[in-house]
Design a protein around this motif. Sequence first.
Motif, short mmCIF file in Angstrom:
data_model
loop_
_atom_site.label_atom_id
_atom_site.label_comp_id
_atom_site.label_asym_id
_atom_site.label_seq_id
_atom_site.Cartn_x
_atom_site.Cartn_y
_atom_site.Cartn_z
N VAL A 685 7.51 16.15 -3.54
CA VAL A 685 6.84 15.02 -4.19
C VAL A 685 6.57 13.90 -3.20
CG1 VAL A 685 7.12 13.20 -5.91
CG2 VAL A 685 7.73 15.55 -6.48
N VAL A 686 7.59 13.54 -2.42
CA VAL A 686 7.43 12.44 -1.48
C VAL A 686 6.38 12.79 -0.42
CG1 VAL A 686 8.58 11.02 0.27
CG2 VAL A 686 9.75 11.57 -1.85
N ALA A 687 6.46 14.05 0.07
CA ALA A 687 5.50 14.47 1.09
C ALA A 687 4.08 14.44 0.52
CB ALA A 687 5.85 15.85 1.60
N LEU A 688 3.95 14.87 -0.73
CA LEU A 688 2.63 14.89 -1.37
C LEU A 688 2.08 13.47 -1.49
CD1 LEU A 688 0.58 16.79 -2.72
CD2 LEU A 688 1.64 16.24 -4.90
N LEU A 689 2.95 12.57 -1.97
CA LEU A 689 2.55 11.16 -2.11
C LEU A 689 2.12 10.61 -0.77
CD1 LEU A 689 5.13 9.42 -4.41
CD2 LEU A 689 2.67 9.02 -4.40
N PHE A 690 2.93 10.92 0.22
CA PHE A 690 2.68 10.41 1.56
C PHE A 690 1.35 10.92 2.08
CE2 PHE A 690 3.07 10.60 6.16
CZ PHE A 690 3.53 9.34 6.44
N HIS A 691 1.11 12.23 1.87
CA HIS A 691 -0.12 12.83 2.37
C HIS A 691 -1.34 12.25 1.67
CE1 HIS A 691 -2.22 15.85 4.67
NE2 HIS A 691 -2.91 16.20 3.60
N SER A 692 -1.26 12.12 0.35
CA SER A 692 -2.44 11.61 -0.37
C SER A 692 -2.71 10.16 0.02
CB SER A 692 -2.26 11.71 -1.89
OG SER A 692 -1.15 12.45 -2.21
N LEU A 693 -1.63 9.39 0.13
CA LEU A 693 -1.81 7.99 0.55
C LEU A 693 -2.45 7.94 1.93
CD1 LEU A 693 1.35 5.97 -0.52
CD2 LEU A 693 -1.04 5.46 -1.03
N GLY A 694 -1.96 8.81 2.80
CA GLY A 694 -2.50 8.86 4.16
C GLY A 694 -3.97 9.20 4.15
N LEU A 695 -4.35 10.18 3.33
CA LEU A 695 -5.77 10.58 3.24
C LEU A 695 -6.61 9.44 2.74
CD1 LEU A 695 -5.78 14.24 1.92
CD2 LEU A 695 -6.46 13.41 4.17
N ALA A 696 -6.11 8.78 1.68
CA ALA A 696 -6.86 7.65 1.11
C ALA A 696 -7.03 6.56 2.14
CB ALA A 696 -6.11 7.12 -0.11
N PHE A 697 -5.94 6.32 2.90
CA PHE A 697 -5.99 5.29 3.92
C PHE A 697 -7.04 5.61 4.97
CE2 PHE A 697 -4.47 3.44 7.95
CZ PHE A 697 -4.43 2.11 7.58
N MET A 698 -7.14 6.91 5.29
CA MET A 698 -8.11 7.30 6.31
C MET A 698 -9.53 7.14 5.79
SD MET A 698 -6.52 10.49 8.27
CE MET A 698 -5.26 10.24 9.50
N LEU A 699 -9.73 7.39 4.50
CA LEU A 699 -11.06 7.25 3.90
C LEU A 699 -11.47 5.80 3.87
CD1 LEU A 699 -11.20 9.76 0.93
CD2 LEU A 699 -12.66 9.69 2.95
N ASN A 700 -10.58 4.97 3.34
CA ASN A 700 -10.91 3.56 3.23
C ASN A 700 -9.65 2.71 3.35
OD1 ASN A 700 -11.81 1.01 2.59
ND2 ASN A 700 -13.30 1.79 1.10
N PRO A 701 -9.33 2.29 4.57
CA PRO A 701 -8.08 1.57 4.79
C PRO A 701 -7.95 0.33 3.93
CG PRO A 701 -9.26 1.99 6.86
CD PRO A 701 -10.15 2.45 5.76
N GLY A 702 -9.03 -0.45 3.85
CA GLY A 702 -8.97 -1.74 3.15
C GLY A 702 -8.52 -1.60 1.72
N ILE A 703 -9.24 -0.75 0.98
CA ILE A 703 -8.95 -0.59 -0.46
C ILE A 703 -7.53 -0.06 -0.65
CG2 ILE A 703 -9.54 0.75 -2.51
CD1 ILE A 703 -12.42 0.47 -1.74
N THR A 704 -7.14 0.92 0.17
CA THR A 704 -5.82 1.53 0.00
C THR A 704 -4.72 0.51 0.16
OG1 THR A 704 -6.79 3.47 1.01
CG2 THR A 704 -4.41 3.48 0.69
#
Lengths: 760, 75
Positions: A685-704
């Motif tokens: 769960v933590v790794a999944l959260l981390f990965h999705s957050l990371g992906l979102a951050f890469m897509l759009n750092p500001g919004i994330t």
Amino acid sequence: MEYTISLAGNPNVGKTSLYNRITHSLEHVGNWHGVTVSEVSKTIMYDHHTVNMVDLPGLYSLTIYSMEEGITRDNVLSGKNDLIVSVCEVNNLSRNLYLTLQLLELNVPLVLVINMMDELKKQGKVLNYRKLESFLKIPIIPMSAKYHSDVHLLMDVSIDYIQHFRGNKVKLTYLDKLPLQDVMSIISANASNAGLQPRWAAIKVLEKDEFVLEKLALNDEQKKALEAFGDWQSKVAQARYEFIDMITEGAVSKPVYDEHREMHEHVTHHVPLETEPASDNETLYDRHKRYHDQYKNSTKLYMQAYSRIDKVVLNKYLALPIFLALMCLIFFVTFGLVGNWLSNLLDFLITKFIYAPVTNGLTSINSPVWIVNLVGEGVILGVLGVLKFLPQVVLLFFFLALMEDSGYISRVAFMTDGLFRKIGLSGRSVFTMLMGFGCSATAVLTARGLEDPTMRKKTVILTPFMSCSARLPVYTVVAGAFFASGKFLVIFGLYILGAAVSLLLAVIFEKWTKKLKSGKLSFIMEMPPYRIPTLERVVQIIFHNAKVFIVKVGTVVFALNVIVWVLSNFSFTQGYTAGGENSILALFSGFIAPVFKPLGFGNWRAVTSLLSGFVAKEVVVSSIESLGGVSVVFTGANASLSALTFLVYTLLYVPCIATFSAEIKEVGIKWALFGLCMQLVVAYVVALLFHSLGLAFMLNPGITVGVAVVVVIALIVTGVLVNRIKNRGQCSCGCGSCSLACAKRDKKQNEKDDKDAGKK
Amino acid sequence: MTLMDARTDKVYKVKEVHGDGNEKRRLLDMGFTPDCKIYVAHVAPFGGTILVGLRGFMVALREDAASLIEIGEAN
């Protein structure tokens, strides 16, 4: 002849140090109570006798409070000992003698060792052990097991005492104050049925010892007869301590100035006076008495265990920053400064002097390609790739041992107890969790000292989340490959994450699971004085941990690595296939791999290394190395994010088989399995959260970042609001320091109410 | 007056230990017997736990254990 000699005594008096001295062992010692949690024994030859030495966990009284104390009590009661060596510490002799008296009540052959004489000497005090001997009528041997100590004397005296033992001659006069004869007349039949000595059973009945009461199996009539005696609990303890105060009076003389000491030596031990005393009417004896009274009446209580250092280290505002700064320093030295440099040096030496010559040599004698690769990649790069972390692992253990031996770890337990009790743990859990930075498996065993079973379960299940030293090579290799400059930060973040996850889970357990909710717990922990580890001990720590690490790498890691290499480079049909896309492991792990697709490392190589990591976490990194290295394992557009997620997963999933079996031993298979499943789920769960957050951050750092900040603020605000609402009507302060004040205020209020009620 | 109300760095005398069962016995075994001199050296930074000195050693107690110990002025 064959003898069994057991060492028993209060916690942290140096039983294991003495045991190590006698048997030349390297059992774990530390400057805090509850280091030894199980019975350890070793057979030695001494003077044509076979002696079975037994080291026991420490305890305060034969009436027990925690699991490991039960081990000692059972051993002492079993009657298999030819002799018990009661180990005492000279700094708090009276409490140590309390246990010795209980052993004397049992009428077992006893020899008394008074340890830590070096500390007494430093304070300029002297121990008159002859006086104690004249009361207790058992051999007393003062020594300091930490430094050179005369164990031969102890062994000679012990064996001589066993051979001539005809029962203890000590007169325990305080027992006359207790109604023992009356109690014995009621319970003697039951006691002989249960195999207990009637007098001892009677004392324990007066103390309301549950273990003895259960063993006696008294009927209702007897219970009623006993109730008529009333409450003797505190009187028994008081009688013992009064007796101790009587026999120890003047046994340890307080710091005295030279003239007093000279007078004392002259009057008590007939040492001739060096200086001619000024002639006046006072006799030498009287003058000594005057000095003596002067010191006896000084009201200041001298405490070795509380020093000026504590005023700073335990300061309200400085305590936590100092602790965190220390941890950062340890971390920085281990990973940055010294450790990294040493590791690189070792790496350089290995590549230059082992890898290159061996592979070249093998190629020059025309060995088959697969042998060259097996030795080169599978064995040397994989195994030695782990071995180069030797300096860092040893450094980490060294610092942990320093914290233990200096006594600082007990201060940490004391100062964090207030925080930990809120999440259903106690300061005592901090021991176990900090030890978890070294090795999860051994840390889990230290949880045995926790009295409350629920708390013990929680501590055992949560400790594996603390990042152990075996995970350190994985971080360094993977993070080093992707985040050259930020490596340090990444590793630091992982350590924090591990600790945060375990604390968060503790909160969740406490709030939402009934089975794991701790009740009202008292926290009674002795605070050891600061002590400086000896050079001998430091060298021991370094060599012992180096040896353990090298042995582990040479056996488990080596064997597993060869297996992984072979399975990943051979296929069922084609034999040796370099690269191994069709290999046996590629098929097997490839089957599981899709599960890890959402985490970004759903390829068979990463999964293989994780699977092999079940055996020992170091294998994760050796597997990666022998499967082609970090750059082959993590590919694709977001390789660095996948690698980071991989590290998060490695941090949180099951530490190793050794830890799991330790968990089974401590809390049973059911809870160990629960812990195992929880670790797998939490890691995912933590790794999944981390990965999705990371992906979102890469897509759009500001919004994330914006969303993350909003969510965090929202969570905090709701938390505070919920707390406010919950606490309304009660004392409104939430912090621990106020809760003392709260309790005081509430008490005053109650008293006032009582008074009012009284008036009416 | 219990140990909870004690001022730090002042020597008191134990009067009595309340409570029952394990808790009380452990305190007694540790040496909190009547007439024993005792003082509070430190209150933990996050509260709730105190460091008590007696008989030459220090022991950390939570407030629930501390409130069981009745103390009086030492003369």
